[in-house]
Every structure is written in structure tokens, then in C-alpha cells.
Design an enzyme around this catalytic site. Structure first.
Site, PDB file in Angstrom:
ATOM      1  N   CYS A   1       0.839  -1.190   0.000  1.00  0.00           N
ATOM      2  CA  CYS A   1       0.000   0.000   0.000  1.00  0.00           C
ATOM      3  C   CYS A   1       0.874   1.240   0.000  1.00  0.00           C
ATOM      4  O   CYS A   1       2.042   1.187   0.350  1.00  0.00           O
ATOM      5  CB  CYS A   1      -0.915  -0.005   1.211  1.00  0.00           C
ATOM      6  SG  CYS A   1      -2.065  -1.396   1.269  1.00  0.00           S
TER       7      CYS A   1
ATOM      8  N   LEU B   1      -3.209  -2.171  -1.754  1.00  0.00           N
ATOM      9  CA  LEU B   1      -3.018  -3.551  -2.165  1.00  0.00           C
ATOM     10  C   LEU B   1      -3.755  -4.403  -1.145  1.00  0.00           C
ATOM     11  O   LEU B   1      -3.413  -4.387   0.032  1.00  0.00           O
ATOM     12  CB  LEU B   1      -1.536  -3.927  -2.187  1.00  0.00           C
ATOM     13  CG  LEU B   1      -1.213  -5.399  -2.460  1.00  0.00           C
ATOM     14  CD1 LEU B   1      -1.647  -5.799  -3.863  1.00  0.00           C
ATOM     15  CD2 LEU B   1       0.280  -5.669  -2.283  1.00  0.00           C
TER      16      LEU B   1
ATOM     17  N   ASN C   1       0.647   1.837   6.047  1.00  0.00           N
ATOM     18  CA  ASN C   1       1.153   0.824   5.132  1.00  0.00           C
ATOM     19  C   ASN C   1       1.886  -0.201   5.992  1.00  0.00           C
ATOM     20  O   ASN C   1       2.775   0.151   6.750  1.00  0.00           O
ATOM     21  CB  ASN C   1       2.105   1.467   4.121  1.00  0.00           C
ATOM     22  CG  ASN C   1       2.922   0.449   3.334  1.00  0.00           C
ATOM     23  OD1 ASN C   1       4.073   0.704   3.001  1.00  0.00           O
ATOM     24  ND2 ASN C   1       2.346  -0.700   3.022  1.00  0.00           N
ATOM     25  N   GLY C   2       1.503  -1.463   5.905  1.00  0.00           N
ATOM     26  CA  GLY C   2       2.197  -2.474   6.689  1.00  0.00           C
ATOM     27  C   GLY C   2       1.290  -3.607   7.111  1.00  0.00           C
ATOM     28  O   GLY C   2       0.170  -3.755   6.612  1.00  0.00           O
TER      29      GLY C   2
ATOM     30  N   THR D   1      25.977  -0.858  -4.413  1.00  0.00           N
ATOM     31  CA  THR D   1      25.573  -2.251  -4.178  1.00  0.00           C
ATOM     32  C   THR D   1      24.051  -2.394  -4.113  1.00  0.00           C
ATOM     33  O   THR D   1      23.508  -3.425  -4.497  1.00  0.00           O
ATOM     34  CB  THR D   1      26.233  -2.797  -2.891  1.00  0.00           C
ATOM     35  OG1 THR D   1      26.078  -4.209  -2.854  1.00  0.00           O
ATOM     36  CG2 THR D   1      25.635  -2.181  -1.639  1.00  0.00           C
TER      37      THR D   1
ATOM     38  N   ARG E   1      23.021  -2.599  -7.840  1.00  0.00           N
ATOM     39  CA  ARG E   1      23.440  -3.877  -8.429  1.00  0.00           C
ATOM     40  C   ARG E   1      22.508  -5.014  -8.006  1.00  0.00           C
ATOM     41  O   ARG E   1      22.037  -5.797  -8.825  1.00  0.00           O
ATOM     42  CB  ARG E   1      24.853  -4.226  -7.970  1.00  0.00           C
ATOM     43  CG  ARG E   1      25.966  -3.562  -8.701  1.00  0.00           C
ATOM     44  CD  ARG E   1      27.275  -4.132  -8.170  1.00  0.00           C
ATOM     45  NE  ARG E   1      28.404  -3.289  -8.504  1.00  0.00           N
ATOM     46  CZ  ARG E   1      29.576  -3.356  -7.893  1.00  0.00           C
ATOM     47  NH1 ARG E   1      29.755  -4.224  -6.914  1.00  0.00           N
ATOM     48  NH2 ARG E   1      30.569  -2.569  -8.260  1.00  0.00           N
TER      49      ARG E   1
END
Length: 583
Positions: free
Chosen positions: A19, A67, A92-93, A351, A354
Site C-alpha cells: 500500500c 493492495l 502501510n504495513g 551495491t 546492483r
């Protein structure tokens, strides 16, 4: 190119739907115009969208992208309940103990949505106790119109993202991602205001006037990862017992996975074939089977041709009995995704980018080709359990412990950020059991010497805890660490090497000479860093402060974070072990 390897039959119902939160208080411009910024995080909630003004408070507005994970009918936000109409809340969570706090305190829920617990806990105990009693991952914004207060809070590790913009004139804006706050600095350019990540483990309290303008009243930490969480005192929680460290590690990690099975949507697992994702996938499949889940849990691996990760993941999937999917990508496909990855990440860290490319591509596949929405992953284990290869170089166990805690403190800007953004970019929700508050507080309480690498193995305690349990193959349990961006590579030509060849054509030596003038903050030291920074500045000009430093291995003289640059990696038996896995 993708392939499906089925080790168990799967019966599913095709339903295509974590969300994203956005809120402003005290804007001077037309709220309708400002709300357009909320659409920039639409990818986080593909199922539903709502914008709502606040009654009697001018220029205050909530927007929410949903969501659906729990309660499809009544879980839309901003959330309000009939008994407390003065409280507006969006988050959100996932709150894993929402039913436990309901039973403990006699709350009368009006929905099946886990986030309703935040409203009831706040109404009963106030914001600090409410935040401390939440077992889960979250970012929330709560408005109490009776008290004229706004509260913003974020979970201990920052697993769920949150950014805020606060101006001296009392304008406040909150969003799951920074991109939703770009262009909101009415009267100023984005570079003239502070768009900042909200600090994990903290809440902020604001006084709000009828005009919507706010004044910061308090910022306070409600939980630190070293502390045993307050919610653990609720009846029926699992607790470590006795002095058997290995048994307690198994107990708490198993419980961390079990509570995260909470969902009305289909579950899947990222599976790299390394220790962390393999343990999580093994536990998910085992516990789902015990819970009577009717479908076969899906696992997902990604790599270039000949990738050791793909080979190892295939062996794990066969052992645990998952419905396994393999996705292959070329260097060209990876390079083509880099700019889009940077846009979602809001980062220029080497990183992070990547490692994000593979995770972004596999998430895209999951979203388009499968029914899974809730995805488990092994993030956090390397920081908690000293899993990076460079921990072998720690001068003392205490130095290793200090580094582990530093990594955990900054996790929200690096690996946790990567994991969230690459999955949410495709409407998926990630769950990370290794960052369970109870598990990590217990693990960090173990003497530092026991948590150091032992017998040439990083994360020795975790490996030993699951040794001889049969959960995953022994050769995977004791497989040496590989960086995700290296493990997805072909053994003949790595993802790292392919990137360098491409970037060498994009960034000249003269550009590098000019780098200190062009990028005085976090000046790129290698061409790859310069290339990423260039893209980032085009997307998010003058926001380099979102990343305080480049993630680099400690106790090593290098400007490149790849594990392949470390002497221990070159001298280790990583390749030998990978060869054994293919046999």
C-alpha cells in the site's frame, strides 16, 4: 526467459490484484492540484485508490493506494471506526498481533483489517504505548481532530518506507516514497526544502490548527532493536526458554515465519539458494502445509546462464516441495532495467542498485505470471547475524558486534529499501522474518563471541541451529555467503563484469576528474558510481542527502562493494561448494 519446475501439484484460483500512504496538512495551494503528486506512488497499491479531505480542517487531505491483503470489503483507508469518528488513520504495513491485542484489551473491531488495532491502541493508551505494542512492520499517519493532533510513526527497522516534508510555515506532507513529495514545496523548489526519510522506531507528534498548519510538539523513540519488544508481554506469545541458544533460535525464527503467514492472498518465496532465503522458504512451506494451505507455495529464483544461485535454489525447491519458477536474464536486460530501478529505489548507492536489478526483474515476473502477492525473503539475516564476508576480518568479536548494530541502524537506507522498492514497484508485499523484533533482540543478546564467524562460516549460530533438522539440504545450510548481485551471475562472466563493460563506455576519465565539482556530496570514486549518480540527479535533482554514504565492506581498502573484490572471497571455497551443489 522463464521456466516452471513443478515438484508438487498446485491448485489455485486466478485473482490478479503494499500500500501507499500520502497526506498533507496546511497547504497554501489548491489541494486538488497537490493531490496529483499522490499518483506517483500508484504502483504500491494497484487494487484501489482514495483521496479524502478532512472535515472542518482546511487544506488537509489523505490519499491512499491499496493492495488488498486482508478484508477486501472494509479495509479501505483513511480508516475510521464508528465509535471513534474523530480519529483518521492511514498506514502501510502488517500488524501481526492485531488479534492478540484485541483479546488482551477487549477491543471491539469493526473490520477484519489488522491496522484497526492502531486506532484502538491509540484511543486506549496514547500514541507511544500504541506504537510500542505493535508487532509488525508499518508506517502510519493518524489525525485526532478532537485533540487537534497529528501523529506519524514508523516500525523499528523501517521495513515499510516513510518520508516527510516539513516547512517553517507549518506545512507538513507525508508519503511512503519521496517521489510523492516532489513538487509539493509550494513557494519553493524541491531543493530548498527538506524531504527526509522518517526515522525508524520513532513517532512524531504535531499540534494542528484549524487552518491545517502544524507545529512539531515532540519526536520520541518508542523502540530500539536491542530492546525486547513490549508486545512480547501479551499472553500466548512464544518466549525463549533455558540456555539452549540453538533451540531458541529455531523457536523464534519459526514463530517469526508463522505469524507472517497471515494473509488472504497467495504466498510465495524469493529463493536464491543461499542460507537465508532457503531457511525462510523451508519454514514457509513446512508451516503452510501444517496449517492446511491448499495450494503449493511457489518459490522464485533468478540468474544469468550458469548462475550458481539458480542451481542451488533448484535443489532447495526439490527438497522442500515447492512449485518452483526460474527466470533467466541477460546482461542486456539487466542493463536496460537500471534506470527504472534507480527511479523506484530513490537511491544511487552502488551495491543497492546492483542487487536490485535481479530482484526487480523477478518481482516483475511474479506480478505478471503468477498468483502470488505476499512474498517472503531472507533480508536482514546478514546484518543481524554478521553474514557478510568481511565480518571474517573483524579485529575482535566486539568490533563485529558494533558493525552489526551499525548496519541494523542504517538498514532502512540500503537492503530494506531495496527489498521494499523492487517488490512494491510491481504491487507485491514483502515479508522479512529475520527482522522480527523478538528474534533480533534475542539474537543480539547472545554474547558477541558466539555471534562471530566460526570455523570459516559466517552466521555459524543460525547454521548450527538448523543442522540435522532436515529442513533444507546440508550442503545449502553450510553454503558460503555470496552477494546477491554475484550469485545471480554466470560463473563465466559475472553481472558485475557486464556492468563494468557497459559503464566504461558511458563515463569517461575526464568526467571522473570533474566529479568532485559536480558531486561534492558523496563524490563518486569509480565510474559505476558516477553513472548511477548521473541518473539519480536527473530524476531527483539536489536530493543526494537521501543516502548518507556509499555502502562498503568494513576493514577493507576498496572503493567497490562487490564481494569479488575481497581477498577472503577469492581465497574461500565458494566455487568449490557451488561445484558440489551441481553434482
Amino acid at each position: 526467459m522463464a521456466s516452471l519446475i513443478t515438484f508438487r501439484p498446485c491448485i489455485t484460483v486466478k485473482v490478479k490484484t503494499m500500500c501507499g500512504i500520502w497526506a498533507i496538512f496546511g497547504g497554501d495551494e489548491d489541494v486538488a492540484k497537490q493531490c496529483g503528486c499522490a499518483l506517483s506512488i500508484a504502483h504500491r497499491g494497484p487494487d484501489a485508490f482514495r483521496i479524502e479531505n478532512i472535515n472542518h480542517f482546511r487544506n488537509c487531505c489523505f490519499a491512499f493506494h491499496r493492495l488488498v491483503i486482508l478484508d477486501d470489503i472494509h479495509g479501505m483507508q483513511p480508516m475510521r471506526v464508528r465509535s471513534m469518528p474523530h480519529i483518521w488513520m492511514e498506514y502501510n504495513g502488517e500488524i501481526y498481533n492485531y488479534k492478540k491485542v484485541q483479546e488482551e484489551y477487549g477491543f471491539e473491531y469493526q473490520t477484519e483489517c489488522d491496522g484497526e488495532a492502531i486506532i484502538h491502541l491509540y484511543n486506549r493508551f496514547g500514541i507511544e504505548q500504541a506504537a510500542a505494542m505493535l508487532d509488525g512492520v508499518f508506517a502510519f499517519c493518524l489525525l485526532d481532530t478532537d485533540a487537534r493532533k497529528v501523529f506519524v510513526g514508523r516500525d523499528t527497522y523501517g521495513v515499510r518506507p516513510a518520508f516527510r516534508l516539513l516547512k517553517d510555515d507549518g506545512f507538513l506532507a507525508v508519503c511512503s516514497e519521496a517521489k510523492g513529495l516532489m513538487g509539493l514545496a509550494h513557494g519553493n523548489g524541491d531543493h530548498e526544502v527538506e524531504i527526509e526519510p522518517f526515522p525508524p522506531g520513532y513517532y512524531e507528534e504535531y499540534d494542528v490548527a484549524m487552518s491545517g498548519k502544524v507545529t512539531l510538539a515532540e519526536q520520541r523513540q518508542f523502540h530500539s532493536f536491542e530492546q525486547v519488544p513490549k508486545w512480547s508481554n501479551i499472553v500466548d506469545n512464544v518466549h525463549p526458554e533455558g540456555e539452549d541458544v540453538y533451540a531458541n533460535i529455531r523457536l523464534l525464527l519459526t514463530e517469526a515465519v508463522k505469524k507472517r503467514l497471515m494473509t488472504h492472498r497467495q504466498i510465495g518465496c524469493m529463493l536464491s539458494g543461499g542460507l537465508d532465503s532457503s531457511l525462510v522458504a523451508g519454514l514457509v512451506v513446512k508451516l503452510a502445509r501444517e496449517a492446511g494451505v491448499k495450494y503449493a507455495v511457489q518459490t522464485y529464483a533468478i540468474g544469468m546462464e550458469g548462475s550458481p544461485d539458480v542451481i542451488a535454489a533448484r535443489k532447495v525447491a526439490k527438497h522442500i516441495g515447492s512449485e518452483h519458477h526460474e527466470v533467466s536474464f541477460s546482461a542486456e536486460e539487466g542493463i536496460a532495467a537500471v534506470e527504472e530501478v534507480i527511479r523506484y529505489l530513490e537511491s544511487y548507492d552502488i551495491t543497492t542498485i546492483r542487487a536490485s536489478v535481479g530482484m526487480y526483474l523477478i518481482s516483475r515476473y511474479i506480478s505478471k505470471e503468477t498468483d502470488s502477492v505476499v512474498i517472503f525473503s531472507g533480508e536482514g539475516a546478514d546484518e543481524v547475524a554478521q553474514g557478510y564476508i568481511y565480518f571474517h576480518k573483524a579485529p575482535t568479536p566486539e568490533d563485529g558486534d558494533d558493525e552489526s548494530r551499525r548496519l541494523l541502524k542504517d538498514l532502512y537506507m540500503y537492503d530494506v529499501l531495496r527489498a521494499d522498492r523492487t517488490t512494491s514497484a510491481h504491487g507485491l508485499e514483502l515479508r522479512v522474518p529475520f527482522l522480527d523484533h523478538y528474534f533480533t533482540s534475542y539474537y543480539l543478546s547472545i554474547p558477541a563471541e558466539m555471534r562471530s564467524p566460526k570455523d570459516g562460516s559466517e552466521k555459524y549460530l543460525i547454521r548450527k541451529a538448523f543442522d540435522k533438522t532436515g529442513l533444507i539440504p546440508s550442503e545449502i545450510l553450510w553454503r558460503p555467503k555470496e552477494a546477491f548481485s554475484d550469485g545471480v551471475s554466470s560463473v563465466k562472466k559475472s553481472w558485475y563484469e557486464s556492468l563494468q563493460e557497459f559503464i566504461e563506455q558511458q563515463v569517461t576519465d575526464s568526467m571522473m576528474e570533474d566529479a568532485p565539482k559536480r558531486f561534492p556530496l558523496n563524490t563518486p570514486q569509480i565510474k559505476e558510481a558516477y553513472y548511477y549518480r548521473q541518473v539519480f540527479e536527473r530524476l531527483y535533482p539536489a536530493q543526494a542527502k537521501w543516502i548518507p554514504y556509499y555502502w562498503m565492506p568494513k576493514w577493507s581498502k576498496t572503493n567497490d562493494p562487490s564481494a569479488r573484490t575481497l581477498k577472503h572471497y577469492k581465497d574461500s571455497d565458494v566455487q568449490e561448494k557451488d561445484d558440489q551443489i551441481t553434482e
